[in-house]
Design a protein around this motif. Structure first.
Motif, PDB file in Angstrom:
ATOM      1  N   VAL A 268       0.840  -1.198   0.000  1.00 22.10           N
ATOM      2  CA  VAL A 268       0.000   0.000   0.000  1.00 22.10           C
ATOM      3  C   VAL A 268       0.873   1.244   0.000  1.00 22.10           C
ATOM      4  N   ALA A 269       0.269   2.352  -0.370  1.00 23.29           N
ATOM      5  CA  ALA A 269       0.930   3.660  -0.320  1.00 23.29           C
ATOM      6  C   ALA A 269       0.022   4.613   0.445  1.00 23.29           C
ATOM      7  N   ALA A 270       0.604   5.587   1.109  1.00 26.72           N
ATOM      8  CA  ALA A 270      -0.189   6.549   1.877  1.00 26.72           C
ATOM      9  C   ALA A 270      -1.167   7.275   0.969  1.00 26.72           C
ATOM     10  N   SER A 271      -2.298   7.661   1.523  1.00 22.10           N
ATOM     11  CA  SER A 271      -3.306   8.397   0.765  1.00 22.10           C
ATOM     12  C   SER A 271      -2.695   9.633   0.107  1.00 22.10           C
ATOM     13  N   PRO A 272      -3.063   9.928  -1.140  1.00 20.41           N
ATOM     14  CA  PRO A 272      -2.567  11.133  -1.811  1.00 20.41           C
ATOM     15  C   PRO A 272      -2.914  12.425  -1.075  1.00 20.41           C
ATOM     16  N   LEU A 273      -3.812  12.358  -0.103  1.00 20.73           N
ATOM     17  CA  LEU A 273      -4.169  13.558   0.664  1.00 20.73           C
ATOM     18  C   LEU A 273      -2.953  14.165   1.340  1.00 20.73           C
ATOM     19  N   VAL A 274      -1.997  13.329   1.776  1.00 14.30           N
ATOM     20  CA  VAL A 274      -0.853  13.860   2.523  1.00 14.30           C
ATOM     21  C   VAL A 274      -0.021  14.808   1.670  1.00 14.30           C
ATOM     22  N   ALA A 275      -0.027  14.600   0.364  1.00 12.25           N
ATOM     23  CA  ALA A 275       0.771  15.459  -0.519  1.00 12.25           C
ATOM     24  C   ALA A 275       0.194  16.865  -0.628  1.00 12.25           C
ATOM     25  N   THR A 276      -1.101  17.031  -0.319  1.00 13.74           N
ATOM     26  CA  THR A 276      -1.717  18.347  -0.458  1.00 13.74           C
ATOM     27  C   THR A 276      -1.278  19.319   0.630  1.00 13.74           C
ATOM     28  N   LEU A 277      -0.644  18.819   1.698  1.00 14.20           N
ATOM     29  CA  LEU A 277      -0.200  19.717   2.762  1.00 14.20           C
ATOM     30  C   LEU A 277       1.143  20.360   2.450  1.00 14.20           C
ATOM     31  N   GLY A 278       1.897  19.769   1.524  1.00 16.74           N
ATOM     32  CA  GLY A 278       3.216  20.306   1.204  1.00 16.74           C
ATOM     33  C   GLY A 278       4.209  20.150   2.326  1.00 16.74           C
ATOM     34  N   SER A 279       3.973  19.207   3.229  1.00 17.61           N
ATOM     35  CA  SER A 279       4.850  18.992   4.365  1.00 17.61           C
ATOM     36  C   SER A 279       5.835  17.866   4.058  1.00 17.61           C
ATOM     37  N   GLU A 280       6.844  17.714   4.918  1.00 19.94           N
ATOM     38  CA  GLU A 280       7.860  16.681   4.713  1.00 19.94           C
ATOM     39  C   GLU A 280       7.248  15.289   4.838  1.00 19.94           C
ATOM     40  N   THR A 281       7.698  14.369   3.984  1.00 22.51           N
ATOM     41  CA  THR A 281       7.231  12.992   4.045  1.00 22.51           C
ATOM     42  C   THR A 281       8.416  12.031   4.173  1.00 22.51           C
ATOM     43  N   ILE A 282       8.125  10.842   4.672  1.00 25.55           N
ATOM     44  CA  ILE A 282       9.106   9.756   4.772  1.00 25.55           C
ATOM     45  C   ILE A 282       8.509   8.554   4.051  1.00 25.55           C
ATOM     46  N   LYS A 283       9.072   8.247   2.891  1.00 21.44           N
ATOM     47  CA  LYS A 283       8.552   7.167   2.047  1.00 21.44           C
ATOM     48  C   LYS A 283       7.059   7.341   1.788  1.00 21.44           C
ATOM     49  N   GLY A 284       6.670   8.581   1.510  1.00 16.18           N
ATOM     50  CA  GLY A 284       5.293   8.883   1.164  1.00 16.18           C
ATOM     51  C   GLY A 284       4.371   9.137   2.336  1.00 16.18           C
ATOM     52  N   ARG A 285       4.833   8.874   3.569  1.00 20.90           N
ATOM     53  CA  ARG A 285       4.009   9.101   4.761  1.00 20.90           C
ATOM     54  C   ARG A 285       4.423  10.409   5.429  1.00 20.90           C
ATOM     55  N   LEU A 286       3.469  11.137   5.995  1.00 17.45           N
ATOM     56  CA  LEU A 286       3.751  12.419   6.635  1.00 17.45           C
ATOM     57  C   LEU A 286       4.727  12.247   7.791  1.00 17.45           C
ATOM     58  N   ALA A 287       5.765  13.042   7.795  1.00 13.25           N
ATOM     59  CA  ALA A 287       6.704  13.046   8.919  1.00 13.25           C
ATOM     60  C   ALA A 287       6.040  13.758  10.093  1.00 13.25           C
ATOM     61  N   VAL A 288       5.989  13.093  11.241  1.00 11.19           N
ATOM     62  CA  VAL A 288       5.354  13.683  12.427  1.00 11.19           C
ATOM     63  C   VAL A 288       6.291  13.556  13.620  1.00 11.19           C
ATOM     64  N   ASN A 289       6.011  14.350  14.650  1.00 10.42           N
ATOM     65  CA  ASN A 289       6.743  14.244  15.906  1.00 10.42           C
ATOM     66  C   ASN A 289       6.258  13.029  16.688  1.00 10.42           C
ATOM     67  N   ALA A 290       6.910  12.722  17.780  1.00 13.63           N
ATOM     68  CA  ALA A 290       6.528  11.563  18.580  1.00 13.63           C
ATOM     69  C   ALA A 290       5.133  11.700  19.164  1.00 13.63           C
ATOM     70  N   ASP A 291       4.646  12.954  19.338  1.00 17.79           N
ATOM     71  CA  ASP A 291       3.276  13.160  19.822  1.00 17.79           C
ATOM     72  C   ASP A 291       2.270  13.234  18.679  1.00 17.79           C
ATOM     73  N   MET A 292       2.742  12.953  17.450  1.00 13.55           N
ATOM     74  CA  MET A 292       1.936  12.868  16.223  1.00 13.55           C
ATOM     75  C   MET A 292       1.441  14.215  15.715  1.00 13.55           C
ATOM     76  N   THR A 293       2.061  15.296  16.178  1.00 11.05           N
ATOM     77  CA  THR A 293       1.800  16.598  15.571  1.00 11.05           C
ATOM     78  C   THR A 293       2.670  16.721  14.320  1.00 11.05           C
ATOM     79  N   VAL A 294       2.143  17.434  13.306  1.00  9.79           N
ATOM     80  CA  VAL A 294       2.904  17.668  12.080  1.00  9.79           C
ATOM     81  C   VAL A 294       3.728  18.940  12.283  1.00  9.79           C
ATOM     82  N   PRO A 295       5.038  18.872  12.145  1.00 12.26           N
ATOM     83  CA  PRO A 295       5.886  20.042  12.399  1.00 12.26           C
ATOM     84  C   PRO A 295       5.465  21.264  11.584  1.00 12.26           C
ATOM     85  N   ARG A 296       5.464  22.414  12.263  1.00 14.04           N
ATOM     86  CA  ARG A 296       5.216  23.724  11.636  1.00 14.04           C
ATOM     87  C   ARG A 296       3.789  23.895  11.108  1.00 14.04           C
TER      88      ARG A 296
END
Length: 455
Positions: A268-296
Protein backbone atom coordinates in the motif's frame (compact mmCIF):
# COMPACT_ATOMS: atom_id res chain seq x y z
CA UNK A 1 -19.53 35.60 20.84
CA UNK A 2 -17.35 32.49 21.16
CA UNK A 3 -17.62 29.16 19.38
CA UNK A 4 -16.58 25.76 20.58
CA UNK A 5 -13.30 24.34 19.24
CA UNK A 6 -13.87 22.30 16.07
CA UNK A 7 -12.17 18.89 15.86
CA UNK A 8 -12.17 17.36 12.39
CA UNK A 9 -11.18 13.70 11.97
CA UNK A 10 -10.41 12.52 8.43
CA UNK A 11 -10.89 8.81 7.88
CA UNK A 12 -12.92 6.10 9.63
CA UNK A 13 -10.25 3.42 9.82
CA UNK A 14 -8.84 1.94 13.01
CA UNK A 15 -7.00 5.13 13.97
CA UNK A 16 -9.77 7.63 13.22
CA UNK A 17 -12.58 5.67 14.84
CA UNK A 18 -10.56 4.89 17.96
CA UNK A 19 -9.80 8.60 18.34
CA UNK A 20 -13.42 9.66 17.85
CA UNK A 21 -14.75 7.13 20.33
CA UNK A 22 -12.26 8.21 23.00
CA UNK A 23 -13.03 11.88 22.42
CA UNK A 24 -16.76 11.20 22.74
CA UNK A 25 -16.18 9.52 26.10
CA UNK A 26 -13.78 12.04 27.56
CA UNK A 27 -14.89 15.45 26.24
CA UNK A 28 -17.09 17.38 28.63
CA UNK A 29 -20.51 18.43 27.28
CA UNK A 30 -20.05 21.53 25.12
CA UNK A 31 -16.25 21.40 25.34
CA UNK A 32 -15.72 20.82 21.58
CA UNK A 33 -17.52 19.77 18.40
CA UNK A 34 -16.40 16.62 16.58
CA UNK A 35 -16.83 15.93 12.85
CA UNK A 36 -15.76 12.79 10.98
CA UNK A 37 -15.15 12.69 7.23
CA UNK A 38 -15.76 9.29 5.66
CA UNK A 39 -17.52 8.08 2.50
CA UNK A 40 -19.19 5.23 4.41
CA UNK A 41 -20.90 5.19 7.80
CA UNK A 42 -18.99 2.13 8.94
CA UNK A 43 -15.54 1.10 10.06
CA UNK A 44 -14.15 -1.69 7.89
CA UNK A 45 -12.34 -4.44 9.77
CA UNK A 46 -9.75 -4.83 7.04
CA UNK A 47 -7.84 -7.92 8.33
CA UNK A 48 -10.92 -10.10 7.80
CA UNK A 49 -11.49 -9.14 4.16
CA UNK A 50 -9.97 -12.40 2.83
CA UNK A 51 -12.64 -14.27 4.78
CA UNK A 52 -15.31 -12.11 3.14
CA UNK A 53 -13.86 -12.87 -0.29
CA UNK A 54 -13.90 -16.60 0.47
CA UNK A 55 -17.44 -16.50 1.88
CA UNK A 56 -16.58 -17.47 5.46
CA UNK A 57 -17.92 -14.11 6.63
CA UNK A 58 -20.71 -11.97 5.22
CA UNK A 59 -19.80 -8.39 4.20
CA UNK A 60 -22.01 -6.93 6.93
CA UNK A 61 -20.00 -8.80 9.57
CA UNK A 62 -16.86 -6.71 8.99
CA UNK A 63 -18.64 -3.39 8.39
CA UNK A 64 -19.00 -2.03 11.93
CA UNK A 65 -21.59 0.75 12.15
CA UNK A 66 -20.29 4.14 13.25
CA UNK A 67 -23.67 5.05 14.72
CA UNK A 68 -23.78 2.15 17.22
CA UNK A 69 -22.42 4.11 20.15
CA UNK A 70 -24.02 5.03 23.44
CA UNK A 71 -22.39 8.46 23.31
CA UNK A 72 -22.63 9.06 19.57
CA UNK A 73 -22.45 12.84 19.12
CA UNK A 74 -20.10 13.10 16.16
CA UNK A 75 -21.28 14.75 12.96
CA UNK A 76 -20.51 12.35 10.09
CA UNK A 77 -19.75 14.05 6.77
CA UNK A 78 -20.33 11.52 3.94
CA UNK A 79 -17.43 12.12 1.58
CA UNK A 80 -13.67 12.24 1.30
CA UNK A 81 -11.08 14.92 2.07
CA UNK A 82 -9.30 15.98 -1.13
CA UNK A 83 -7.14 18.81 0.18
CA UNK A 84 -6.03 20.64 3.34
CA UNK A 85 -5.11 24.32 3.63
CA UNK A 86 -3.20 24.31 6.91
CA UNK A 87 -2.70 28.08 6.85
CA UNK A 88 -6.41 28.83 6.55
CA UNK A 89 -7.29 25.81 8.73
CA UNK A 90 -9.72 24.49 6.15
CA UNK A 91 -10.24 20.99 4.78
CA UNK A 92 -11.73 20.66 1.30
CA UNK A 93 -14.22 17.78 1.14
CA UNK A 94 -15.92 16.16 -1.82
CA UNK A 95 -19.22 14.70 -0.67
CA UNK A 96 -20.60 11.46 -2.10
CA UNK A 97 -22.93 13.62 -4.21
CA UNK A 98 -19.91 15.19 -5.94
CA UNK A 99 -20.42 18.55 -4.20
CA UNK A 100 -17.22 20.20 -2.94
CA UNK A 101 -17.37 21.99 0.43
CA UNK A 102 -14.94 23.73 2.78
CA UNK A 103 -14.84 22.51 6.38
CA UNK A 104 -13.07 24.85 8.87
CA UNK A 105 -11.31 23.31 11.84
CA UNK A 106 -9.27 24.17 14.90
CA UNK A 107 -7.74 20.71 15.18
CA UNK A 108 -7.52 18.23 12.33
CA UNK A 109 -6.59 14.56 12.72
CA UNK A 110 -5.42 13.08 9.45
CA UNK A 111 -5.98 9.32 9.27
CA UNK A 112 -7.03 8.91 5.60
CA UNK A 113 -5.42 5.48 5.39
CA UNK A 114 -3.76 4.15 2.27
CA UNK A 115 -4.38 3.16 -1.32
CA UNK A 116 -3.19 0.12 -3.24
CA UNK A 117 0.41 0.55 -4.33
CA UNK A 118 0.76 -0.07 -8.04
CA UNK A 119 3.58 0.15 -10.54
CA UNK A 120 3.86 1.05 -14.20
CA UNK A 121 3.03 -2.46 -15.39
CA UNK A 122 1.23 -2.71 -18.76
CA UNK A 123 -2.38 -3.77 -18.28
CA UNK A 124 -2.27 -3.90 -14.48
CA UNK A 125 -4.92 -1.28 -13.68
CA UNK A 126 -7.31 -2.64 -16.31
CA UNK A 127 -7.02 -6.34 -15.54
CA UNK A 128 -6.06 -6.77 -11.86
CA UNK A 129 -8.45 -6.78 -8.92
CA UNK A 130 -7.67 -5.40 -5.50
CA UNK A 131 -8.51 -6.41 -1.93
CA UNK A 132 -8.59 -3.04 -0.18
CA UNK A 133 -12.32 -2.35 0.17
CA UNK A 134 -15.47 -4.24 1.10
CA UNK A 135 -16.80 -3.90 -2.45
CA UNK A 136 -13.57 -5.30 -3.91
CA UNK A 137 -13.76 -8.37 -1.65
CA UNK A 138 -17.36 -8.99 -2.74
CA UNK A 139 -16.41 -8.55 -6.40
CA UNK A 140 -13.46 -10.93 -6.07
CA UNK A 141 -15.70 -13.62 -4.60
CA UNK A 142 -18.24 -13.18 -7.40
CA UNK A 143 -15.48 -13.28 -10.00
CA UNK A 144 -13.83 -16.45 -8.68
CA UNK A 145 -17.13 -18.34 -8.48
CA UNK A 146 -18.08 -17.11 -11.97
CA UNK A 147 -14.84 -18.60 -13.31
CA UNK A 148 -15.87 -21.99 -11.92
CA UNK A 149 -19.35 -21.64 -13.43
CA UNK A 150 -18.03 -20.60 -16.84
CA UNK A 151 -15.36 -23.30 -16.91
CA UNK A 152 -17.93 -25.93 -15.96
CA UNK A 153 -20.15 -24.84 -18.87
CA UNK A 154 -17.37 -24.53 -21.47
CA UNK A 155 -16.33 -27.07 -24.11
CA UNK A 156 -13.12 -25.19 -24.97
CA UNK A 157 -10.06 -26.68 -23.25
CA UNK A 158 -8.02 -23.47 -23.57
CA UNK A 159 -10.82 -21.40 -22.02
CA UNK A 160 -11.23 -23.90 -19.18
CA UNK A 161 -7.50 -23.83 -18.43
CA UNK A 162 -7.38 -20.02 -18.32
CA UNK A 163 -10.46 -19.72 -16.12
CA UNK A 164 -9.13 -22.21 -13.57
CA UNK A 165 -5.75 -20.55 -13.00
CA UNK A 166 -5.63 -17.84 -10.37
CA UNK A 167 -2.74 -15.49 -9.55
CA UNK A 168 -2.30 -13.49 -6.35
CA UNK A 169 0.54 -10.94 -6.29
CA UNK A 170 1.92 -10.00 -2.87
CA UNK A 171 3.44 -12.23 -0.20
CA UNK A 172 2.40 -10.10 2.75
CA UNK A 173 -0.50 -10.81 5.10
CA UNK A 174 -3.24 -9.69 2.70
CA UNK A 175 -1.92 -11.66 -0.26
CA UNK A 176 -1.06 -14.80 1.67
CA UNK A 177 -4.39 -14.93 3.49
CA UNK A 178 -6.30 -14.12 0.29
CA UNK A 179 -4.60 -16.91 -1.68
CA UNK A 180 -5.03 -19.39 1.19
CA UNK A 181 -8.70 -18.63 1.84
CA UNK A 182 -9.74 -18.55 -1.82
CA UNK A 183 -7.80 -21.72 -2.62
CA UNK A 184 -9.70 -23.42 0.16
CA UNK A 185 -12.95 -22.11 -1.35
CA UNK A 186 -12.23 -23.50 -4.83
CA UNK A 187 -11.08 -26.84 -3.37
CA UNK A 188 -14.32 -27.14 -1.39
CA UNK A 189 -16.28 -26.23 -4.51
CA UNK A 190 -15.02 -29.22 -6.50
CA UNK A 191 -17.69 -31.55 -5.12
CA UNK A 192 -20.31 -29.17 -6.56
CA UNK A 193 -18.61 -29.13 -9.97
CA UNK A 194 -18.19 -32.83 -10.90
CA UNK A 195 -17.33 -31.96 -14.54
CA UNK A 196 -14.21 -30.02 -13.55
CA UNK A 197 -10.84 -31.76 -13.34
CA UNK A 198 -9.32 -30.93 -9.91
CA UNK A 199 -5.83 -30.93 -11.45
CA UNK A 200 -6.75 -27.91 -13.61
CA UNK A 201 -7.49 -25.62 -10.65
CA UNK A 202 -4.21 -23.92 -9.82
CA UNK A 203 -3.44 -21.06 -7.46
CA UNK A 204 -0.22 -19.06 -7.77
CA UNK A 205 1.15 -16.71 -5.09
CA UNK A 206 4.06 -14.57 -6.26
CA UNK A 207 6.14 -11.88 -4.62
CA UNK A 208 9.27 -9.97 -5.62
CA UNK A 209 10.70 -10.41 -2.09
CA UNK A 210 12.98 -13.37 -1.34
CA UNK A 211 10.89 -14.48 1.68
CA UNK A 212 7.22 -14.94 2.45
CA UNK A 213 6.04 -12.64 5.26
CA UNK A 214 9.54 -11.90 6.63
CA UNK A 215 8.01 -10.21 9.69
CA UNK A 216 7.10 -13.68 11.00
CA UNK A 217 10.73 -14.73 11.19
CA UNK A 218 12.44 -17.56 9.33
CA UNK A 219 10.80 -20.51 11.14
CA UNK A 220 7.18 -19.34 10.96
CA UNK A 221 7.71 -17.97 7.46
CA UNK A 222 8.90 -21.40 6.33
CA UNK A 223 5.94 -23.02 8.13
CA UNK A 224 3.49 -20.80 6.26
CA UNK A 225 5.25 -21.56 2.99
CA UNK A 226 5.07 -25.31 3.65
CA UNK A 227 1.35 -25.08 4.47
CA UNK A 228 0.59 -23.27 1.22
CA UNK A 229 2.65 -25.64 -0.92
CA UNK A 230 1.16 -28.69 0.81
CA UNK A 231 -2.27 -27.40 -0.18
CA UNK A 232 -1.18 -27.13 -3.81
CA UNK A 233 -0.55 -23.38 -4.00
CA UNK A 234 2.46 -22.66 -6.19
CA UNK A 235 4.55 -20.00 -4.44
CA UNK A 236 7.14 -18.12 -6.52
CA UNK A 237 9.46 -15.69 -4.73
CA UNK A 238 11.69 -13.13 -6.43
CA UNK A 239 9.06 -12.87 -9.17
CA UNK A 240 6.48 -10.24 -10.12
CA UNK A 241 4.23 -9.33 -13.03
CA UNK A 242 5.73 -7.98 -16.27
CA UNK A 243 2.44 -7.62 -18.16
CA UNK A 244 -1.23 -8.30 -17.46
CA UNK A 245 -3.85 -9.08 -20.09
CA UNK A 246 -7.51 -10.12 -19.92
CA UNK A 247 -6.67 -13.79 -20.61
CA UNK A 248 -3.01 -14.19 -19.69
CA UNK A 249 -0.35 -12.94 -17.30
CA UNK A 250 3.37 -12.60 -18.03
CA UNK A 251 5.76 -13.06 -15.11
CA UNK A 252 9.10 -11.30 -14.84
CA UNK A 253 10.87 -14.66 -15.12
CA UNK A 254 9.43 -15.06 -18.63
CA UNK A 255 6.57 -17.43 -17.89
CA UNK A 256 3.28 -16.71 -19.66
CA UNK A 257 0.29 -18.09 -17.78
CA UNK A 258 -3.22 -18.40 -19.22
CA UNK A 259 -5.22 -16.68 -16.49
CA UNK A 260 -8.34 -14.54 -16.13
CA UNK A 261 -7.99 -13.82 -12.41
CA UNK A 262 -5.20 -11.52 -11.20
CA UNK A 263 -5.51 -10.29 -7.60
CA UNK A 264 -3.07 -7.51 -6.67
CA UNK A 265 -2.10 -7.10 -3.00
CA UNK A 266 1.52 -5.96 -3.45
CA UNK A 267 1.58 -3.37 -0.69
CA UNK A 268 0.00 0.00 0.00
CA UNK A 269 0.93 3.66 -0.32
CA UNK A 270 -0.19 6.55 1.88
CA UNK A 271 -3.31 8.40 0.77
CA UNK A 272 -2.57 11.13 -1.81
CA UNK A 273 -4.17 13.56 0.66
CA UNK A 274 -0.85 13.86 2.52
CA UNK A 275 0.77 15.46 -0.52
CA UNK A 276 -1.72 18.35 -0.46
CA UNK A 277 -0.20 19.72 2.76
CA UNK A 278 3.22 20.31 1.20
CA UNK A 279 4.85 18.99 4.37
CA UNK A 280 7.86 16.68 4.71
CA UNK A 281 7.23 12.99 4.04
CA UNK A 282 9.11 9.76 4.77
CA UNK A 283 8.55 7.17 2.05
CA UNK A 284 5.29 8.88 1.16
CA UNK A 285 4.01 9.10 4.76
CA UNK A 286 3.75 12.42 6.63
CA UNK A 287 6.70 13.05 8.92
CA UNK A 288 5.35 13.68 12.43
CA UNK A 289 6.74 14.24 15.91
CA UNK A 290 6.53 11.56 18.58
CA UNK A 291 3.28 13.16 19.82
CA UNK A 292 1.94 12.87 16.22
CA UNK A 293 1.80 16.60 15.57
CA UNK A 294 2.90 17.67 12.08
CA UNK A 295 5.89 20.04 12.40
CA UNK A 296 5.22 23.72 11.64
CA UNK A 297 1.49 23.13 11.01
CA UNK A 298 -0.68 24.44 13.83
CA UNK A 299 -3.43 22.11 14.98
CA UNK A 300 -2.54 19.32 12.52
CA UNK A 301 -2.07 15.74 13.74
CA UNK A 302 -1.46 12.65 11.59
CA UNK A 303 -1.51 8.95 12.39
CA UNK A 304 -2.11 5.49 10.96
CA UNK A 305 -1.03 4.47 7.46
CA UNK A 306 -0.62 8.11 6.37
CA UNK A 307 1.95 9.06 9.03
CA UNK A 308 5.52 8.01 9.77
CA UNK A 309 5.12 7.90 13.56
CA UNK A 310 8.48 7.44 15.35
CA UNK A 311 8.74 3.97 16.90
CA UNK A 312 10.16 4.78 20.33
CA UNK A 313 9.88 1.15 21.47
CA UNK A 314 12.60 0.08 19.05
CA UNK A 315 15.06 2.68 20.26
CA UNK A 316 16.57 3.00 16.79
CA UNK A 317 17.11 6.36 15.16
CA UNK A 318 14.74 6.84 12.22
CA UNK A 319 12.58 3.82 13.09
CA UNK A 320 8.86 4.35 12.39
CA UNK A 321 5.81 2.32 13.37
CA UNK A 322 4.61 -0.17 10.76
CA UNK A 323 1.20 0.60 9.21
CA UNK A 324 -0.72 -2.06 11.14
CA UNK A 325 -4.16 -2.05 12.76
CA UNK A 326 -2.56 -2.69 16.14
CA UNK A 327 -0.53 0.53 16.03
CA UNK A 328 -3.36 2.53 14.43
CA UNK A 329 -5.81 1.75 17.24
CA UNK A 330 -3.35 2.69 19.95
CA UNK A 331 -2.25 5.83 18.12
CA UNK A 332 -5.92 6.82 17.95
CA UNK A 333 -6.17 6.66 21.74
CA UNK A 334 -2.97 8.61 22.27
CA UNK A 335 -3.89 11.32 19.81
CA UNK A 336 -7.33 11.76 21.42
CA UNK A 337 -5.62 12.26 24.76
CA UNK A 338 -3.26 14.78 23.17
CA UNK A 339 -6.17 16.73 21.70
CA UNK A 340 -7.74 16.84 25.16
CA UNK A 341 -4.41 17.94 26.65
CA UNK A 342 -4.12 20.72 24.08
CA UNK A 343 -7.65 21.91 24.80
CA UNK A 344 -6.97 21.94 28.53
CA UNK A 345 -3.50 23.47 28.42
CA UNK A 346 -1.59 20.35 29.39
CA UNK A 347 1.56 18.95 27.74
CA UNK A 348 1.24 16.38 24.96
CA UNK A 349 2.49 12.81 25.38
CA UNK A 350 4.61 10.86 22.86
CA UNK A 351 3.25 7.65 21.35
CA UNK A 352 4.97 4.56 22.72
CA UNK A 353 3.77 1.01 22.16
CA UNK A 354 5.54 -2.32 21.82
CA UNK A 355 4.21 -4.62 19.10
CA UNK A 356 2.19 -7.45 20.65
CA UNK A 357 2.77 -9.93 17.83
CA UNK A 358 1.41 -11.17 14.53
CA UNK A 359 -1.39 -13.50 13.48
CA UNK A 360 -1.98 -15.09 10.05
CA UNK A 361 -5.18 -17.05 9.37
CA UNK A 362 -4.74 -19.43 6.43
CA UNK A 363 -8.26 -20.86 6.55
CA UNK A 364 -9.57 -24.09 8.03
CA UNK A 365 -7.22 -25.41 10.72
CA UNK A 366 -4.18 -23.74 9.19
CA UNK A 367 -2.61 -20.69 10.82
CA UNK A 368 0.67 -19.32 12.13
CA UNK A 369 0.89 -16.79 14.94
CA UNK A 370 3.53 -15.04 17.00
CA UNK A 371 1.86 -13.48 20.05
CA UNK A 372 4.38 -11.82 22.38
CA UNK A 373 7.20 -13.58 20.53
CA UNK A 374 5.77 -17.09 21.05
CA UNK A 375 5.68 -19.08 17.80
CA UNK A 376 2.47 -21.09 17.25
CA UNK A 377 1.18 -23.28 14.41
CA UNK A 378 -2.03 -25.13 13.59
CA UNK A 379 -5.07 -25.02 15.87
CA UNK A 380 -3.39 -23.07 18.72
CA UNK A 381 -2.31 -20.42 16.21
CA UNK A 382 -5.81 -20.42 14.67
CA UNK A 383 -7.37 -19.91 18.11
CA UNK A 384 -5.05 -16.98 18.82
CA UNK A 385 -5.63 -15.42 15.38
CA UNK A 386 -9.40 -15.59 15.54
CA UNK A 387 -9.48 -14.67 19.21
CA UNK A 388 -7.46 -11.54 18.49
CA UNK A 389 -9.65 -10.48 15.58
CA UNK A 390 -12.84 -11.21 17.50
CA UNK A 391 -11.74 -9.19 20.52
CA UNK A 392 -10.67 -6.27 18.31
CA UNK A 393 -14.14 -5.88 16.78
CA UNK A 394 -15.62 -2.76 18.29
CA UNK A 395 -19.27 -3.69 18.93
CA UNK A 396 -21.01 -6.71 20.44
CA UNK A 397 -23.23 -6.90 17.35
CA UNK A 398 -20.18 -7.27 15.10
CA UNK A 399 -18.67 -9.87 17.44
CA UNK A 400 -21.90 -11.88 17.41
CA UNK A 401 -22.16 -11.77 13.62
CA UNK A 402 -18.56 -12.87 13.10
CA UNK A 403 -18.75 -15.67 15.67
CA UNK A 404 -22.04 -16.91 14.17
CA UNK A 405 -20.53 -16.88 10.67
CA UNK A 406 -17.49 -18.85 11.83
CA UNK A 407 -19.66 -21.46 13.53
CA UNK A 408 -22.05 -21.77 10.59
CA UNK A 409 -19.18 -22.14 8.12
CA UNK A 410 -17.52 -24.78 10.30
CA UNK A 411 -20.74 -26.82 10.49
CA UNK A 412 -22.37 -26.25 7.09
CA UNK A 413 -19.35 -25.57 4.89
CA UNK A 414 -19.07 -23.07 2.04
CA UNK A 415 -21.78 -21.75 -0.25
CA UNK A 416 -21.01 -21.00 -3.90
CA UNK A 417 -23.47 -18.24 -4.69
CA UNK A 418 -22.75 -15.27 -6.90
CA UNK A 419 -24.54 -12.09 -5.83
CA UNK A 420 -24.40 -10.58 -9.30
CA UNK A 421 -22.33 -7.52 -8.32
CA UNK A 422 -19.86 -7.94 -11.16
CA UNK A 423 -22.31 -8.82 -13.94
CA UNK A 424 -21.68 -5.59 -15.82
CA UNK A 425 -18.83 -3.98 -13.93
CA UNK A 426 -15.26 -5.24 -14.38
CA UNK A 427 -14.33 -4.07 -10.86
CA UNK A 428 -10.61 -3.77 -11.57
CA UNK A 429 -8.07 -1.57 -9.78
CA UNK A 430 -8.91 1.31 -12.11
CA UNK A 431 -12.52 1.22 -10.91
CA UNK A 432 -11.64 1.61 -7.23
CA UNK A 433 -8.53 3.77 -7.03
CA UNK A 434 -9.30 7.50 -7.35
CA UNK A 435 -5.80 8.90 -7.00
CA UNK A 436 -6.59 11.73 -9.44
CA UNK A 437 -9.41 13.11 -7.25
CA UNK A 438 -7.15 15.21 -5.02
CA UNK A 439 -6.48 18.92 -5.41
CA UNK A 440 -3.26 20.74 -6.17
CA UNK A 441 -1.95 23.48 -3.88
CA UNK A 442 -3.31 26.15 -6.24
CA UNK A 443 -6.74 24.55 -6.35
CA UNK A 444 -6.85 24.34 -2.55
CA UNK A 445 -5.99 28.05 -2.21
CA UNK A 446 -8.68 28.86 -4.75
CA UNK A 447 -11.27 26.90 -2.77
CA UNK A 448 -10.36 28.48 0.57
CA UNK A 449 -9.74 32.06 -0.62
CA UNK A 450 -13.21 33.18 0.35
CA UNK A 451 -12.85 31.95 3.93
CA UNK A 452 -9.48 33.66 4.33
CA UNK A 453 -10.97 36.95 3.10
CA UNK A 454 -13.88 36.61 5.56
CA UNK A 455 -11.44 35.88 8.41
Amino acid sequence: MTTRPRILVVGAGFAGVQCVRRLERKLAPGEADISLVTPFSYQLYLPLLPQVASGILTPQSVAVSLRRSKKHRTRIIPGGAIGVDAKAKVCVIRKITGETVNEPYDYILLSPGSITRTFDIPGLLDNARGMKTLAEAAYVRDHVISQLDLADASQDEAEIASRLQFVVVGGGYAGTETAACLQRLTTSALKRYPRLDPKLIKWHLIDIAPKLMPELGDKLGRSALEILRRRGIEVSLGVSIAKAGPEEVTFTDGRVLPCRTLIWTAGVAASPLVATLGSETIKGRLAVNADMTVPRLDGVFALGDAAAVPDLAKGEEGAVCPPTAQHAMRQGKTIADNILASLRGRPLEPYHHRDLGLVVDLGGKDAVSKPLGIELRGLPAQAVARGYHWSALRTNVAKTRVLTNWMLNAVAGDDFVRTGFQSRNPATLRDFEYSDAYLTADQIREHTAGLIAEG
